[in-house]
Design an enzyme around this catalytic site. Structure first.
Site, mmCIF file in Angstrom:
data_model
loop_
_atom_site.group_PDB
_atom_site.id
_atom_site.type_symbol
_atom_site.label_atom_id
_atom_site.label_comp_id
_atom_site.label_asym_id
_atom_site.label_seq_id
_atom_site.Cartn_x
_atom_site.Cartn_y
_atom_site.Cartn_z
ATOM 1 N N ASN A 199 0.746 -1.191 -0.081
ATOM 2 C CA ASN A 199 0.049 0.037 -0.135
ATOM 3 C C ASN A 199 0.854 1.348 0.007
ATOM 4 O OD1 ASN A 199 0.702 -0.950 2.479
ATOM 5 N ND2 ASN A 199 -0.510 0.742 3.458
ATOM 6 N N ASP A 233 8.597 9.788 -3.663
ATOM 7 C CA ASP A 233 9.533 10.313 -2.577
ATOM 8 C C ASP A 233 10.947 10.026 -2.565
ATOM 9 O OD1 ASP A 233 9.783 7.571 -2.630
ATOM 10 O OD2 ASP A 233 8.990 7.314 -0.425
ATOM 11 N N TYR A 292 7.278 -2.386 2.025
ATOM 12 C CA TYR A 292 7.219 -0.898 1.967
ATOM 13 C C TYR A 292 7.617 -0.105 0.996
ATOM 14 C CZ TYR A 292 7.752 3.639 4.313
ATOM 15 O OH TYR A 292 7.614 5.019 4.538
ATOM 16 N N GLU A 349 49.032 10.923 0.098
ATOM 17 C CA GLU A 349 49.527 10.622 -1.128
ATOM 18 C C GLU A 349 49.857 8.947 -1.330
ATOM 19 O OE1 GLU A 349 53.494 11.764 -2.423
ATOM 20 O OE2 GLU A 349 53.994 12.489 -0.591
ATOM 21 N N GLY A 350 49.806 8.508 -2.529
ATOM 22 C CA GLY A 350 49.958 7.033 -2.734
ATOM 23 C C GLY A 350 50.664 6.708 -3.940
ATOM 24 N N GLN A 351 50.793 5.707 -4.409
ATOM 25 C CA GLN A 351 51.719 5.119 -5.662
ATOM 26 C C GLN A 351 51.494 5.809 -6.879
ATOM 27 O OE1 GLN A 351 51.980 0.998 -6.072
ATOM 28 N NE2 GLN A 351 53.449 0.990 -7.410
ATOM 29 N N GLY A 359 49.076 8.744 -6.967
ATOM 30 C CA GLY A 359 48.292 10.059 -6.957
ATOM 31 C C GLY A 359 48.305 10.707 -5.404
ATOM 32 N N LYS A 367 40.818 13.117 -5.019
ATOM 33 C CA LYS A 367 41.784 12.272 -5.482
ATOM 34 C C LYS A 367 42.402 12.810 -6.871
ATOM 35 C CE LYS A 367 40.077 8.107 -3.278
ATOM 36 N NZ LYS A 367 39.687 6.794 -3.549
ATOM 37 N N ASP A 374 39.926 -3.570 2.510
ATOM 38 C CA ASP A 374 40.907 -2.662 3.327
ATOM 39 C C ASP A 374 40.031 -2.246 4.618
ATOM 40 O OD1 ASP A 374 43.003 -1.784 4.728
ATOM 41 O OD2 ASP A 374 43.241 0.053 3.165
#
Length: 815
Positions: A203, A225, A245, A537-539, A541, A574, A670
Site C-alpha cells: 500500500n 518520495d 514498504y 599520497e599514494g603510489q 596520486g 583524488k 581494506d
C-alpha cells in the site's frame, strides 16, 4: 488504435528531487526568506514576533514566542511561505537566544503543510507518529530528517508541551524546488500479497490525500518520495517497516481488470518529454514490469483530452532479468496539465516504486560530449541524453547502413574475443594438468598475493619442497583440477590513487541491463575547486582537501548532506599523477564508475569527476570530524571513553554500509577503523596517510598489505571475497571494543602474523585469535570469532551481522 512503440530500458537518474540531493537551507537563517513570508498565530511582543524565528540568529528577543499557551490546546504555530512548491527533506529547530537569561524551547512539535494554502495536512513519519522530538536546551540545533519528505509551499511548526510552560522557537527548512510541478496523483489503493503465509503490504502508506471506494486521490506519496525499491520487494531500505514498504503494488485478480490507471495533476501545462517508472520484475513470484502503457494528455483543466493517445509496449525478451529497473517512456514533448496513463499487467502483479517526469529543452550529457566531441555527430537526442541516432566519423551525415555495418563489426569482434577466451582456457587447463607445485609470488600491480604455477611432471608430497619463507606452511598436495587463484577469477581489481585496492567488483565487465554504472559521471569544472591542504599520497596520486565556494551554482553536483546557501563545501579530491601509466589511468576511470554506484548513507559518496583535462580528479565527500581510529583513541586519551551502546551503534552503521556493498558484490579489501569516517561512512583513504603506514606490510619495497586485518586465504592465496571482508569487520569490531589502543596482534611481528595465517590453513589448532577486549560481552566476542572462522562459507553475512548488532548486541552487558 495507434501502433505500438517499443521502449528501450535504460538506467539514468530517476528524479531530480531525490532526498539525498535536496538538502539546501532554504533561507530562514540567511534572510533569503523575507520577513513578510514568516507569520505566526500570535507573539509575546514585537521583539518575539514571527520574523525572529530564524535559526541561529539573535534578533529581537532571540526567537518567536507565542502569546498563548501551547498546553493543552497546541494551536499556536509559526508559518513559513516558500512562495512555490518545494521538496523538503529536513527541518531544524532551536530554542530562544537570550544570552542565557531564558530557558524557553520546544521539547517537541508537530508539522503541518499545504500546497495551496487551503488544505492542510499533518505530517506523520513512516510509522504514523505525528510528534517530532525537539530541543533539550536553548542553544543546540536539532535536525530532523523528514521520512517521508514533504512537498509543500506552506509549512507550520506547532510547538508542544506536556504542562503549562513558556516555549520559544527558531527554525530552518532544508530542501529544493519541486521541479516536477506535480500537485497530486490518483491511483487504486495497493493490495496485500501473501508469500509463504506472510503478508507483504504493497500500500501507499505515506499518501497524504483522500481515499474513497478503493481509490486514492488529491495527494502525493511513495511514488514521488525519491526512494527506489530494490530487486527483492520484501526487503526495505528503512528499518522497522513492513515487507513491501518501498513499493505500491496491485494484483490483477484483486483489481478485477487487466490494467492500472494512474492520473497525474500538475500546477500548469508542461511539455512532457519523458516519464520514468521504476518497476519491480521479480517474475519468479508473479511480478513483472508492465507489458504496455497507454497515456492520454489533457492540456488544461477545462480542455478535452487530446487524441490520439500514446501507446507504448515493452518487448518481452527484455524482461527475463528479475532485477528492478527504471523504464524510460518517451512522451514526445506533448503538452498536458493532466496526464492519465494505463499500465497493462504482464503477470499477476504490478509493483511500482517511483515515477518522475522530465520536460525542457534537449541536452547532451557533458560526459558523453567529452567522449565524442571530436568524432560524433549526435542528433535526435531527447532530454535524457540516451537516444543517440547519428554517428558521424567522416564529417558527413550518418545513415542506417553505417549503423548496421558498425553493429556487424562489433558482433564479429565479440565472437573473436569469445573464441580467444575459449582457446586460452583450454591452454591453461593443459598447463594446470602438469602443475609441479605452487609458488608464492607478489602481484605488484594489484598489490596482493597471488598464486602462480610452475610446469613439471608429477605432484610431490608437501614436504618435498622447501616453504617459500622461513616458518611458512608447507605446500599442500595438489590434484587437478586446481582451484583458480585470484588473478584468474572474474573480478576487476583496481590499484586506486591511494595505492590500495578499493573495491573488487565481480563481473563488472558484463553488467546487467540495469547496472547503475550505465549512467554518466557528473563532470565538475576544475576551476570550482580551491586547494586547502594535502591530506595524503599514494603510489599513483595524491588526496587533497579542497573547497567549492558556490556549490549551488553546480546543478549536476549531488549533495549527500546538508549544505547551506552561500556556504562553501569541503571535499576530498583524488588526483591522478600526470605521469601515471595507461593502466593506472584506466583503473582511475573504472574506479570513478564504481564509486558512482555507491549511494548509501554509510558509504563515502562520489560527488563528481574532472576528466576533460589533466590531471584526472575524483571529488568525494569530506568528513570534517576525521576517522574513527583517531576519534576513539583521542577520546580515551582525554578520559572521555564512549559507552558500550555508542560503540555498538557505530559498529551497526559500519555493518549496514558493508551490507550494502556486499549486496552489489563489492569487496572492499581494506576495512578498518582508519577507513571509517565520522559520522560513520566507509572510505578508502587510510593507505594514503603516513599516520597509518605502520598498519601495512611492505613487500620488497613496493606493494603494501593490511595483513593484520586480512583473512588467512587473502594472505596465502590472494583470495578476496565478501567473506574476507567479514573477517576484516571482525578485526574492526575488535579495534572499536579495544578503543583503538593497539594494533591487532600487537604482540606478533609481521612475519609471525603471516605464520599465523599458515596455522589457519593447516588447521591443527595452533592458530592465534585476537583476545576478548575488556568491555566486550562474551556473546559479541563469539560474533567476532565467527567472523574469523577458517571456513569462509561458515562466516556470517553482513545482513546477519547488522541484524545482530541492532537487535541483540545492544542489550548485552559484560559479565
Amino acid at each position: 488504435m495507434c501502433s505500438p512503440v517499443y521502449l528501450m530500458v535504460v538506467s539514468f537518474p530517476l528524479t531530480s528531487t531525490h532526498a539525498a540531493q535536496c538538502r539546501y537551507a532554504l533561507g530562514m537563517e540567511d534572510g533569503t526568506i523575507p520577513d513578510s513570508d514568516i507569520t505566526a498565530s500570535s507573539a509575546w511582543s514585537d521583539s518575539t514576533e514571527a520574523k525572529h524565528g530564524r535559526l541561529s540568529t539573535g534578533a529581537g528577543d532571540g526567537a518567536w514566542c507565542p502569546l498563548g499557551a501551547v498546553f493543552p490546546s497546541a494551536s499556536e504555530y509559526l508559518q513559513v511561505d516558500l512562495r512555490s512548491l518545494h521538496f523538503l527533506a529536513l527541518v531544524g529547530t532551536q530554542g530562544r537566544h537570550a544570552d542565557g537569561h531564558g530557558q524557553e524551547f520546544a521539547r517537541s512539535y508537530r508539522l503541518r503543510y499545504s500546497r495551496d494554502g487551503r488544505s492542510w495536512i499533518t505530517w506523520k513519519d513512516r510509522w504514523g507518529q505525528e510528534v517530532v522530538s525537539g530541543n533539550k536546551n536553548t542553544y543546540d540545533v536539532v535536525l530532523k530528517d523528514l521520512g517521508p519528505p514533504i512537498v509543500a509551499r506552506y509549512v507550520r511548526f506547532y510547538p508542544l508541551a506536556d504542562r503549562v510552560m513558556s516555549v520559544c522557537l527558531r527554525v530552518e527548512l532544508y530542501g529544493c524546488l519541486w521541479n516536477d510541478g506535480l500537485l497530486a496523483y490518483t491511483a487504486p489503493v495497493g493490495h496485500v500479497m501473501h508469500l509463504s503465509g506472510s503478508p507483504v503490504y504493497l500500500n501507499d502508506s505515506t499518501y497524504d490525500g483522500s481515499t474513497e471506494a478503493g481509490v486514492q486521490f488529491g495527494g502525493l506519496g511513495q511514488l514521488v518520495d525519491g526512494v527506489l525499491g530494490g530487486d527483492d520487494f520484501t526487503e526495505t531500505k528503512e528499518l522497522r517497516v513492513w515487507p513491501g514498504y518501498d513499493y505500491l503494488g496491485w494484483s490483477r485478480e484483486a483489481l478485477g481488470q487487466g490494467s492500472v490507471q494512474i492520473e497525474f495533476h500538475f500546477q500548469k501545462t508542461r511539455s512532457f518529454h519523458t516519464m520514468q517508472v521504476h518497476s519491480n520484475n521479480r517474475h519468479t513470484q508473479g511480478v513483472r514490469v508492465f507489458r504496455k502503457v497507454e497515456c492520454q494528455f489533457k492540456p488544461g483543466l477545462l480542455l478535452p483530452w487530446s487524441s490520439p493517445p500514446l501507446l507504448l509496449a515493452i518487448p518481452l525478451e527484455d524482461l527475463k532479468d528479475p532485477s528492478s529497473r527504471p523504464i524510460s517512456i518517451p512522451l514526445g514533448g506533448r503538452p498536458a496539465q493532466i496526464l492519465r496513463c494505463q499500465f497493462t499487467f504482464a503477470d499477476r502483479w504490478l509493483l511500482i516504486s517511483e515515477i518522475s517526469f522530465y520536460s525542457g529543452t534537449p541536452r547532451v550529457d557533458p560526459w558523453i560530449h567529452n567522449l565524442f566531441s571530436e568524432t560524433v555527430d549526435i542528433t535526435g537526442v531527447d532530454n535524457t541524453g540516451v537516444d543517440i541516432t547519428g554517428v558521424d566519423i567522416t564529417g558527413h551525415d550518418s545513415s542506417n547502413t553505417a549503423i548496421l555495418i558498425g553493429c556487424l563489426v562489433g558482433i564479429i569482434l565479440l565472437l573473436l574475443a569469445v573464441i580467444a577466451v575459449i582457446l586460452w582456457r583450454q591452454y591453461w587447463k593443459k598447463i594446470l594438468g602438469k602443475v609441479r607445485r605452487k609458488d608464492f609470488q607478489h602481484d605488484f600491480q594489484n598489490g596482493c598475493y597471488i598464486l602462480t604455477f610452475t610446469v613439471d611432471k608429477g605432484f610431490p608430497s608437501p614436504t618435498e619442497e622447501p616453504p617459500p619463507y622461513p616458518g611458512a606452511p608447507p605446500y599442500p598436495a595438489l590434484s587437478p583440477p586446481s582451484v583458480p587463484h585470484y588473478a584468474e577469477a572474474d573480478i576487476v581489481s583496481l590499484q586506486g590513487v591511494s595505492g590500495n585496492n578499493t573495491y573488487a567488483v565481480p563481473a563488472l565487465s558484463s553488467p546487467s541491463p540495469t547496472a547503475a554504472d550505465c549512467s554518466p559521471l557528473p563532470d565538475l569544472p576544475r576551476q570550482c575547486l580551491v586547494f586547502k591542504e594535502k591530506l595524503g599520497e599514494g603510489q599513483f596520486g595524491e588526496v587533497h582537501l579542497c573547497e567549492i565556494e558556490s556549490p549551488q551554482d553546480l546543478p549536476n553536483l549531488e549533495f549527500p548532506f546538508n549544505v547551506r546557501k552561500g556556504r562553501p563545501l569541503l571535499v576530498a579530491v583524488k588526483i591522478l599523477r600526470p605521469d601515471a601509466s595507461k593502466n593506472a589511468r584506466n583503473d582511475f576511470l573504472k574506479e570513478g564508475k564504481i564509486l558512482s554506484r555507491l549511494k548509501d548513507p554509510n558509504i563515502i559518496r562520489l560527488l563528481g569527476v574532472c576528466v576533460s583535462s589533466e590531471p584526472l580528479c575524483m571529488v568525494t565527500e569530506y568528513m570534517e570530524c576525521g576517522d574513527l581510529n583517531q576519534y576513539l583513541s583521542h577520546r580515551l586519551c582525554f578520559s572521555l571513553p564512549l559507552s558500550y551502546p555508542a560503540l555498538i551503534s557505530m559498529a551497526s552503521q559500519i555493518a549496514s554500509g558493508m551490507k550494502f556493498l556486499s549486496s552489489l558484490n563489492f569487496v572492499h579489501r581494506d576495512l578498518a577503523t582508519r577507513n571509517c569516517l565520522r559520522p560513520i561512512k566507509i572510505a578508502d583513504f587510510g593507505m594514503s596517510r603516513n599516520l597509518y603506514a605502520g598498519d601495512y606490510y611492505r613487500i620488497q619495497g613496493r606493494a603494501v598489505l593490511p595483513i593484520r586485518w586480512m583473512a588467512w586465504e587473502c594472505i596465502l592465496m590472494g583470495k578476496f571475497t565478501t567473506a574476507s571482508d567479514v573477517w576484516a569487520f571482525g578485526v574492526t569490531l575488535w579495534e572499536m571494543l579495544s578503543v583503538c589502543q593497539e594494533q591487532p596482534y600487537s604482540s606478533l611481528t609481521d612475519e609471525q602474523v603471516i605464520d599465523n595465517a599458515g596455522e589457519f590453513f593447516r588447521d591443527h589448532g595452533r592458530q592465534v585469535y585476537l583476545s576478548r577486549p575488556d568491555i566486550c560481552p562474551q556473546g559479541l566476542y563469539e560474533l567476532m570469532l565467527s567472523c574469523w572462522n577458517r571456513d569462509c562459507k561458515l562466516r556470517p553475512s553482513f545482513a546477519h551481522i547488522h541484524s545482530f548488532l541492532t537487535e541483540d548486541a545492544m542489550n548485552m552487558v559484560n559479565v
